[in-house]
Design a protein around this motif. Structure first.
Motif, PDB file in Angstrom:
ATOM      1  N   GLN A   1     -40.535  20.303 -61.297  1.00 50.80           N
ATOM      2  CA  GLN A   1     -41.405  19.810 -60.239  1.00 50.80           C
ATOM      3  C   GLN A   1     -42.166  18.555 -60.678  1.00 50.80           C
ATOM      4  OE1 GLN A   1     -44.340  22.626 -58.977  1.00 50.80           O
ATOM      5  NE2 GLN A   1     -45.145  21.314 -57.329  1.00 50.80           N
ATOM      6  N   ALA A   2     -42.603  18.494 -61.959  1.00 47.94           N
ATOM      7  CA  ALA A   2     -43.328  17.324 -62.465  1.00 47.94           C
ATOM      8  C   ALA A   2     -42.475  16.070 -62.373  1.00 47.94           C
ATOM      9  CB  ALA A   2     -43.762  17.569 -63.905  1.00 47.94           C
ATOM     10  N   ALA A   3     -41.179  16.211 -62.590  1.00 51.13           N
ATOM     11  CA  ALA A   3     -40.275  15.057 -62.491  1.00 51.13           C
ATOM     12  C   ALA A   3     -40.052  14.654 -61.040  1.00 51.13           C
ATOM     13  CB  ALA A   3     -38.948  15.385 -63.168  1.00 51.13           C
ATOM     14  N   LYS A   4     -39.833  15.636 -60.179  1.00 48.15           N
ATOM     15  CA  LYS A   4     -39.535  15.335 -58.775  1.00 48.15           C
ATOM     16  C   LYS A   4     -40.740  14.738 -58.057  1.00 48.15           C
ATOM     17  CE  LYS A   4     -35.774  18.644 -58.150  1.00 48.15           C
ATOM     18  NZ  LYS A   4     -35.279  19.809 -57.375  1.00 48.15           N
TER      19      LYS A   4
ATOM     20  N   LEU B   1     -34.178  12.007 -68.459  1.00 50.91           N
ATOM     21  CA  LEU B   1     -34.653  11.230 -67.327  1.00 50.91           C
ATOM     22  C   LEU B   1     -34.101   9.812 -67.436  1.00 50.91           C
ATOM     23  CD1 LEU B   1     -38.366  12.416 -67.417  1.00 50.91           C
ATOM     24  CD2 LEU B   1     -36.715  12.992 -65.624  1.00 50.91           C
ATOM     25  N   SER B   2     -33.824   9.200 -66.298  1.00 55.08           N
ATOM     26  CA  SER B   2     -33.258   7.847 -66.305  1.00 55.08           C
ATOM     27  C   SER B   2     -34.332   6.769 -66.226  1.00 55.08           C
ATOM     28  CB  SER B   2     -32.280   7.682 -65.131  1.00 55.08           C
ATOM     29  OG  SER B   2     -32.937   7.947 -63.895  1.00 55.08           O
TER      30      SER B   2
ATOM     31  N   GLU C   1     -42.635   4.800 -70.196  1.00 59.53           N
ATOM     32  CA  GLU C   1     -43.966   4.967 -69.598  1.00 59.53           C
ATOM     33  C   GLU C   1     -43.958   6.037 -68.515  1.00 59.53           C
ATOM     34  OE1 GLU C   1     -47.461   2.297 -67.399  1.00 59.53           O
ATOM     35  OE2 GLU C   1     -45.575   1.365 -68.054  1.00 59.53           O
ATOM     36  N   LYS C   2     -42.924   6.008 -67.687  1.00 61.05           N
ATOM     37  CA  LYS C   2     -42.848   6.998 -66.613  1.00 61.05           C
ATOM     38  C   LYS C   2     -42.532   8.381 -67.173  1.00 61.05           C
ATOM     39  CE  LYS C   2     -41.306   7.370 -61.844  1.00 61.05           C
ATOM     40  NZ  LYS C   2     -40.481   6.762 -60.772  1.00 61.05           N
TER      41      LYS C   2
ATOM     42  N   TYR D   1     -46.755  17.489 -66.283  1.00 63.44           N
ATOM     43  CA  TYR D   1     -46.320  18.862 -66.590  1.00 63.44           C
ATOM     44  C   TYR D   1     -47.365  19.580 -67.445  1.00 63.44           C
ATOM     45  CZ  TYR D   1     -44.149  22.479 -69.405  1.00 63.44           C
ATOM     46  OH  TYR D   1     -43.909  23.656 -70.064  1.00 63.44           O
ATOM     47  N   CYS D   2     -47.909  18.887 -68.454  1.00 65.28           N
ATOM     48  CA  CYS D   2     -48.909  19.509 -69.331  1.00 65.28           C
ATOM     49  C   CYS D   2     -50.157  19.900 -68.550  1.00 65.28           C
ATOM     50  CB  CYS D   2     -49.278  18.557 -70.470  1.00 65.28           C
ATOM     51  SG  CYS D   2     -47.952  18.315 -71.667  1.00 65.28           S
ATOM     52  N   ASP D   3     -50.535  19.078 -67.573  1.00 63.28           N
ATOM     53  CA  ASP D   3     -51.685  19.420 -66.734  1.00 63.28           C
ATOM     54  C   ASP D   3     -51.423  20.696 -65.948  1.00 63.28           C
ATOM     55  OD1 ASP D   3     -53.046  17.208 -67.634  1.00 63.28           O
ATOM     56  OD2 ASP D   3     -52.454  15.935 -65.928  1.00 63.28           O
ATOM     57  N   LYS D   4     -50.180  20.820 -65.468  1.00 62.82           N
ATOM     58  CA  LYS D   4     -49.823  22.015 -64.714  1.00 62.82           C
ATOM     59  C   LYS D   4     -49.861  23.269 -65.585  1.00 62.82           C
ATOM     60  CE  LYS D   4     -46.665  19.603 -61.539  1.00 62.82           C
ATOM     61  NZ  LYS D   4     -47.400  19.877 -60.280  1.00 62.82           N
ATOM     62  N   MET D   5     -49.485  23.091 -66.841  1.00 60.67           N
ATOM     63  CA  MET D   5     -49.335  24.237 -67.737  1.00 60.67           C
ATOM     64  C   MET D   5     -50.536  24.414 -68.668  1.00 60.67           C
ATOM     65  SD  MET D   5     -46.574  25.380 -66.647  1.00 60.67           S
ATOM     66  CE  MET D   5     -46.501  26.729 -67.813  1.00 60.67           C
TER      67      MET D   5
END
Length: 673
Positions: free
Chosen positions: A349-352, A497-498, A502-503, A511-515
């Motif tokens: 989800q963090a990537a999307k 990731l492509s 930075e991104k 993701y770390c914030d979510k977890m």
């Protein structure tokens, strides 16, 4: 005497001996410049404020220590050539009425002039080039900075204090030599030379034995851990053997040449061989020093270049996916827990959320334990040495087939085995403590490991079995002396990731914030998350600083070898001047003198280069195994880099040969510069 007389005598002494003093002043200035640059970078606020700068500055501080110690030793060594040449002049002053206190005042003035000139020019060049060095280090870290020139007063202070102390110690050593010598000894010191040494076959044989044993260690050690442990021992043995062989073996070599009448009794060989025998003890020590410095340059530069140029490959092995998550669980049932699924879903989800689609997903479960290998048996209680210990991973064959796009099948009691570059296992069966014996069907063609397996000092073994739970369950009762379970159950999830670094970093932070607080929220175990883009900065900080130090210290050692060669040729030229003068008077022309000089120089000059090539060749297997600990495993690439480094160094060495032989010829033939 008037005070101004001492300063004038000191300046005249430097001018008259400029052939010796100019290289010495350049060396002092170069050492000061290099030390200031390293010290400046180790205290740079710009580097310290960057990601990876802390690691880089720690390595640079170690480089300051190495540079300081080497400067002390080497400047003492080169100053001995100057003093040997100047003693005749001091003896003449002494006979003409100057007391030792007067000579001491001349030497003090000389030391003041040399120190001030060296410090001024060295610091000027150091400050001038420090910005270029800083920009290079910032580029290695893949960062940006401004182009303003800064001066580190701390670096200036450390540099001045260190080299002022070095010059003071050199002066005290010189004054001590003058104090204990009488005028006649000083007057004849240059022409005294050395007595022709006897060829000591026992010492030469000892050198061969020690060198042979060091080479045996280098080529026989298979384990990278053992290579790391034995490396310094082998280095000390090689240094000792090199000095023994060049001091005793070179004498024996010259004696053999003298016995070959068809070689020795020729115009261009007779004088060169006889003069080499006369002073071979000191000559041998100088050649050994050149050989050791050449070897240090080749080993240091080739290994650090390999390390830096192979950094991307090493980074990929340590971080097999751009975003990676390692989770530990307590029981097999936890592999299917909703909490595990939530963690994986949060990463996707963090990537999307930032418009990126996870690619090349890596997802598998594993059981991990440390074991010692004894024959074909892996025992958790046999962890006696690192070199005989392995990090063992047991993975289901279904996960292997899915990840590697294979269709392997296994019967009950069979397994596939995959070993990392640090591991070695032979045999058709493998016995695991409490789990029984597995038949090795074949070796797996490859597998994507994880951060832990890539970074472990021990080797890693992956065993792919039909049913991981059935194989591992009997081992779940094994515990260490603290009562902790030996086997760790875990799961790895990662994806590529492509987008740019930075991104990727932003996705990872999201993701770390979510977890945040996941370790307390979930009862099944712990999670460890990693991002290759984040870790790359620290990674390049370490590898880049080692590369920078390797190149910088390599340059210093090259200059040291060049200066030893130059002083060796010049000092021997002055010693041989009278001999060649006599030979010219009895009919030897300058063409024959040049042939004799070429014979002498070629006979011994390329021995250090050839010997250093031999040292490097035998050291390469050990260097390769040590680099394997950094996940550098591309052997053809390492061979190419090492061979290229040697080729470049050999060209520089030939250039030095041309330059120094010309200087030697100019002295012995009284040719004008």
């Amino acid at each position: 005497m008037k005070t101004g007389l001492y300063s004038r005598l000191a300046l005249n002494g430097i001018k008259k001996n400029r052939r010796l003093y100019i290289p010495y002043l350049l060396t002092c200035s170069g050492m000061i410049m290099m030390f200031y640059i390293i010290s400046f970078l180790s205290n740079s606020e710009i580097l310290g404020g960057m990601f990876g700068g802390t690691v880089m500055q720690l390595c640079l501080r170690l480089g300051c220590i190495v540079m300081g110690v080497f400067s002390l030793i080497f400047l003492f060594y080169t100053n001995s050539f100057l003093i040997r040449r100047r003693k005749k002049e001091f003896g003449l002053y002494n006979i003409l009425g100057m007391g030792k206190w007067n000579l001491a005042r001349v030497l003090i003035w000389e030391s003041v002039f040399v120190s001030l000139l060296s410090l001024f020019s060295g610091l000027f060049c150091g400050i001038l080039f420090s910005k270029a060095a800083e920009l290079l280090m910032v580029n290695i870290l893949k960062m940006q900075t401004d182009f303003s020139l800064r001066i580190s007063m701390n670096a200036v202070l450390w540099t001045v204090c260190l080299f002022a102390a070095v010059f003071l110690l050199i002066l005290l050593n010189t004054l001590k030599q003058i104090r204990v010598s009488n005028p006649i000894e000083l007057l004849h010191s240059e022409s005294s030379g050395e007595q022709p040494p006897k060829s000591n076959w026992i010492i030469a044989l000892a050198g061969v034995i020690i060198l042979g044993f060091a080479y045996f260690i280098a080529v026989s050690i298979e384990d990278p851990i053992n290579a790391l442990i034995w490396f310094m021992i082998a280095v000390v043995m090689v240094i000792l053997a090199t000095y023994l062989l060049f001091i005793a073996g070179s004498v024996a070599f010259c004696k053999i040449l003298q016995k070959k009448k068809n070689y020795y009794y020729k115009t261009n060989h007779f004088i060169s061989v006889s003069s080499m025998v006369f002073r071979m003890k000191r000559n041998g020590a100088g050649l050994a020093s050149i050989c050791i410095l050449c070897t240090m340059v080749l080993v240091m530069v080739s290994s650090t270049v390999c390390l830096y140029m192979g950094a991307e490959d090493s980074l990929r092995k340590r971080y097999p996916r751009n975003i990676g998550i390692q989770m530990t669980v307590n029981e097999f049932a936890d592999f299917n827990a909703q909490q595990i699924k939530d963690i994986k879903a949060s990463a996707v989800q963090a990537a999307k959320e930032q418009g990126e689609q996870p690619e090349n997903i890596l997802d598998y479960n594993m059981a991990r334990f440390l074991a010692g290998k004894k024959d074909n048996r892996l025992e958790t209680s046999n962890l006696t040495t690192l070199s005989n210990s392995y990090d063992v991973y047991i993975v289901g064959i279904d996960d292997y087939n899915r990840i590697m796009n294979k269709n392997e099948t296994l019967e009950q009691g069979e397994a596939l085995i995959y070993m990392t570059q640090n591991s070695k296992f032979e045999g058709n069966t493998i016995e695991i403590e409490a789990a029984g014996t597995l038949k090795i069907k074949k070796k797996a063609e490859g597998f994507v490991g994880n951060r832990t397996s890539a970074m472990n000092m021990t080797g890693s073994i992956f065993l792919f079995v039909p049913d991981m739970e059935e194989t591992v369950s009997p081992m779940m009762q094994l515990a260490d002396f603290k009562g902790d379970r030996f086997v760790t159950l875990g799961s790895y999830y990662g994806y590529d990731l492509s987008c740019d670094d930075e991104k990727q970093t932003n996705i990872f932070n999201s993701y770390c914030d979510k977890m945040q607080g996941a370790a307390n929220k979930y009862a099944f175990g712990m999670t460890y998350s990693e991002c290759a883009a984040v870790e790359k900065i620290e990674f390049y900080g370490l590898y880049g600083s080692l590369f920078f130090l390797g190149i910088l210290l390599g340059i210093v050692f090259v200059f040291a070898a060049v200066l030893i060669i130059y002083y060796k040729q010049v000092s021997e030229g002055y010693e041989d001047q009278s001999r060649f003068d006599i030979m010219q008077k009895v009919g030897m022309n300058k063409k024959e003198i040049r042939k004799s000089i070429n014979s002498q120089v070629l006979t011994v000059f390329f021995l250090p280069l050839l010997m250093s090539a031999l040292h490097l060749g035998f050291a390469f297997p050990m260097i390769y195994k040590i680099l394997m600990l950094f996940s550098i495993t591309d052997l053809p690439f390492l061979i190419l880099v090492t061979a290229s480094c040697f080729a470049v160094f050999a060209l520089c060495y030939i250039f030095v040969y041309k330059f120094t032989s010309r200087a030697y010829y100019a002295i012995v033939s009284d040719a004008k510069e």
